[in-house]
Design an enzyme around this catalytic site. Structure first.
Site, PDB file in Angstrom:
ATOM      1  N   HIS A 196     -18.031 -10.352 -14.157  1.00 16.59           N
ATOM      2  CA  HIS A 196     -17.401  -8.891 -14.302  1.00 16.59           C
ATOM      3  C   HIS A 196     -18.131  -7.796 -13.779  1.00 16.59           C
ATOM      4  CE1 HIS A 196     -14.267 -10.127 -16.931  1.00 16.59           C
ATOM      5  NE2 HIS A 196     -14.800 -11.299 -17.198  1.00 16.59           N
ATOM      6  N   GLY A 256      -6.039 -21.588 -15.371  1.00 11.51           N
ATOM      7  CA  GLY A 256      -6.735 -21.121 -16.440  1.00 11.51           C
ATOM      8  C   GLY A 256      -7.813 -21.760 -16.750  1.00 11.51           C
ATOM      9  N   GLY A 299     -11.033 -20.879 -15.194  1.00 13.33           N
ATOM     10  CA  GLY A 299     -12.128 -20.367 -14.938  1.00 13.33           C
ATOM     11  C   GLY A 299     -12.678 -20.546 -13.424  1.00 13.33           C
ATOM     12  N   ASP A 330     -13.335 -13.921  -6.160  1.00 17.35           N
ATOM     13  CA  ASP A 330     -12.784 -15.163  -5.957  1.00 17.35           C
ATOM     14  C   ASP A 330     -12.268 -15.501  -4.669  1.00 17.35           C
ATOM     15  OD1 ASP A 330     -13.336 -15.075  -8.712  1.00 17.35           O
ATOM     16  OD2 ASP A 330     -11.343 -14.963  -9.122  1.00 17.35           O
ATOM     17  N   TYR A 349      -8.834  -8.332 -19.329  1.00 23.90           N
ATOM     18  CA  TYR A 349      -9.250  -8.219 -18.046  1.00 23.90           C
ATOM     19  C   TYR A 349      -9.319  -6.633 -17.709  1.00 23.90           C
ATOM     20  CZ  TYR A 349     -11.211  -9.076 -13.426  1.00 23.90           C
ATOM     21  OH  TYR A 349     -11.821  -9.084 -12.236  1.00 23.90           O
TER      22      TYR A 349
END
Ligand code: GLA
Length: 548
Positions: A62, A184, A186, A240, A293
């Site tokens: 993050h 989902g 990660g 990502d 998020y």
């Protein structure tokens, strides 16, 4: 040459995709099976197969949307999309998925007329592509459409395409998707889908052909895929997509976003492997975005403004400044003047500013007495120094969030110290590699332990300060440590999904066996499901296209 400047690889043999015969043999059945099934369903062979891998983030959670560097690597599980064009006149897209859960979708890009205000105050009408992505519901084809958007906008601007006739427009496309990155989890199935889809549409429209002069670089593909994924409703950073596109086998990637996207390899120390373990709590960023998020995105952006004011950092009146920019400017970084902070200078600035965060806490008496640091919307607007309508425009008009309190202090403390941990992690890896070159790989223990410690600190910070862990992730990381991992943390957005643990290479089988035995949700899982849930991984190669 930086990875960002490289061309997207287009191979003609599977051996080249996997860098050798042995790994390619392990994959040949899946790739051939996909091509054969494409032919069965569409009546002709596919022209290309686009591949984009998922990723595991070793450290730096993050912080990409605050523009701090991160350290991920591509994993083996990937998304493959076989594609070809069909003979129709219109530019219809037919998309199928090998997984029976996802049914066939057919769509066609339409154009719509949009009016935008000009400087003179008049409205200018432009044509834009419209693919009708449903942001309220999560639909699998949304990721395919998201990939297509970028290709249309970059290569077929709506207005010129309309006026230049059908043969200048995008071709009709058939697609067949298969995915090995669990949704989902990660491990970034969504970015892998968007990157693979973007690549498929580029390839089938001839935009990756050697003769095409306007070819895009890996850096541009990352930017395009980032923009594309935002269309599904999550304002994610670029980690990502960058990892999926730019990874190289054998090393992790240090990806920095500021002042521009760059990626360089980070050798991982000898004698360790990284183990991904899925908590089996499905975490869907797109579904929980406004409470999780996207809320974190807003909290860190507002915090950056409040911090900038307290540090007397120069700031545009309506600038949506990021924490990375504030840290740089606070110590005189001058991008225009070519003065970019070195890693050491950045680390020093992070350490010093992390001690000056009290300005981000609530000053409300009752909240302070109750030990709460979060601020209400009203407090936050006041702290920003902006008028309510300007605040609304800069921070809330483009993103949907839902909260009664905003945790500016906790989030910022996490971001700054996590950014510091990434720099330290990278340095330890580089030191280990230098030590191995000069003295051999005999004693890597000290480096392995240091890396593990940073990963544990990262987990604690994600749980306590960023509040993106969950009880199962906490339990799984704890179990991993007691099963012998040097360190263990959640990876990816969190709130479920996977953990990553650093484990001694010669202990990895015993480690995996212990976790299988001790993590309650793994009890009763069949072998195949268990192999997908927990596996050792080595950095793999990034996205590419196979021309058939
Ligand atoms: C998701 C996002 C990334 C990053 C991580 C958290 O995976 O897509 O951009 O923000 O969460 O580190």
């Amino acid at each position: 040459m930086d990875y960002a400047d490289q061309q997207i690889p287009v191979f003609t043999a599977l051996n080249d995709v996997f860098g050798g015969l042995v790994p390619s043999l392990a994959n040949i059945e899946r790739w051939n099976g996909l091509a054969e099934e494409f032919e069965r369903r569409y009546g002709r062979k596919p022209s290309y197969i686009a591949r984009a891998p998922g990723r595991v983030n070793l450290i730096g959670e993050h912080i990409d949307y605050s523009l701090f560097g991160v350290l991920p690597a591509a994993v083996e599980p990937d998304i493959l999309i076989a594609c070809g064009t069909h003979g129709e006149e219109s530019c219809t897209v037919v998309v199928d998925n090998l997984h029976p859960k996802y049914d066939r979708k057919i769509f066609e890009p339409a154009t719509t007329s949009v009016s935008k205000p000009t400087i003179s105050g008049d409205a200018a009408h432009t044509e834009e592509w419209h693919l009708d992505i449903n942001k309220k519901e999560l639909r699998w084809e949304s990721y395919v459409k998201a990939g297509y958007y970028g290709v249309l906008e970059r290569f077929f601007p709506a207005a010129t395409t309309l006026s230049s006739g059908a043969n200048q427009g995008p071709v009709p496309v058939d697609l067949l998707v298969t995915g090995a990155v669990p949704a989902g989890s990660g491990l970034s199935s969504s970015a892998a889908m968007v990157v693979a889809s973007t690549l498929a549409f580029l390839a089938v429209n001839g935009k990756l052909d050697p003769s095409n002069v306007d070819k895009i670089t890996k850096g541009e593909l990352v930017q395009m895929s980032m923009e594309n994924e935002k269309r599904v409703g999550v304002n994610s950073g670029g980690m990502d997509q960058a990892a999926s596109v730019m990874s190289d086998p054998a090393s992790a990637l240090y990806i920095s976003f500021y002042p521009e996207l760059k990626a360089s390899p980070v050798p991982l120390p000898h004698g360790v492997v990284f183990v991904c373990a899925n908590s089996l709590v499905v975490s869907d960023k797109a579904v929980s975005a406004k409470r999780c998020y996207n809320l974190r995105v807003v909290e860190t952006l507002v915090a950056a403004r409040v911090l900038a004011r307290s540090l007397n950092v120069p700031l545009g009146a309506e600038e949506r400044v990021t924490l990375r920019e504030v840290v740089g400017r606070s110590v005189g970084e001058d991008i225009q003047g070519g003065k970019v902070l070195s890693a050491d200078a950045l680390a020093e600035a992070l350490q010093s500013i992390a001690k000056k965060l009290d300005v981000l806490r609530s000053r409300d008496g009752a909240a302070v007495a109750a030990g709460r640091s979060g601020v209400t919307l009203e407090e936050m607007i006041e702290m920003s120094g902006l008028q309510r309508d300007v605040f609304q425009k800069v921070y809330l008009s483009w993103i949907e969030v839902e909260a009664t309190e905003f945790e500016l202090y906790k989030r910022t403390k996490h971001v700054l110290l996590e950014a510091l941990r990434v720099l330290q992690f990278r340095q330890i890896c580089l030191d280990a590699s230098t030590a191995a070159d000069s003295a051999g790989t005999g004693d890597m223990g000290v480096y392995q332990k240091k890396l593990g410690k940073l990963m544990n600190e990262s987990q604690e910070s994600c749980a306590e300060l960023f509040e993106c862990s969950c009880p199962e992730l906490d339990q799984l990381t704890k179990l991993a440590r007691s099963a012998g991992a040097f360190g263990s943390r959640l990876t990816g957005a969190g709130w479920g999904g996977c953990t990553v643990s650093i484990v001694a290479e010669d202990e990895v089988d015993g480690f995996i066996a212990k976790i299988k035995e001790e993590y309650p949700p793994y009890k009763g899982l069949e072998d195949g499901a268990l192999k997908e849930a927990i596996f050792a991984t080595r950095p793999g190669r990034g996205a590419c296209v196979l021309k058939l």
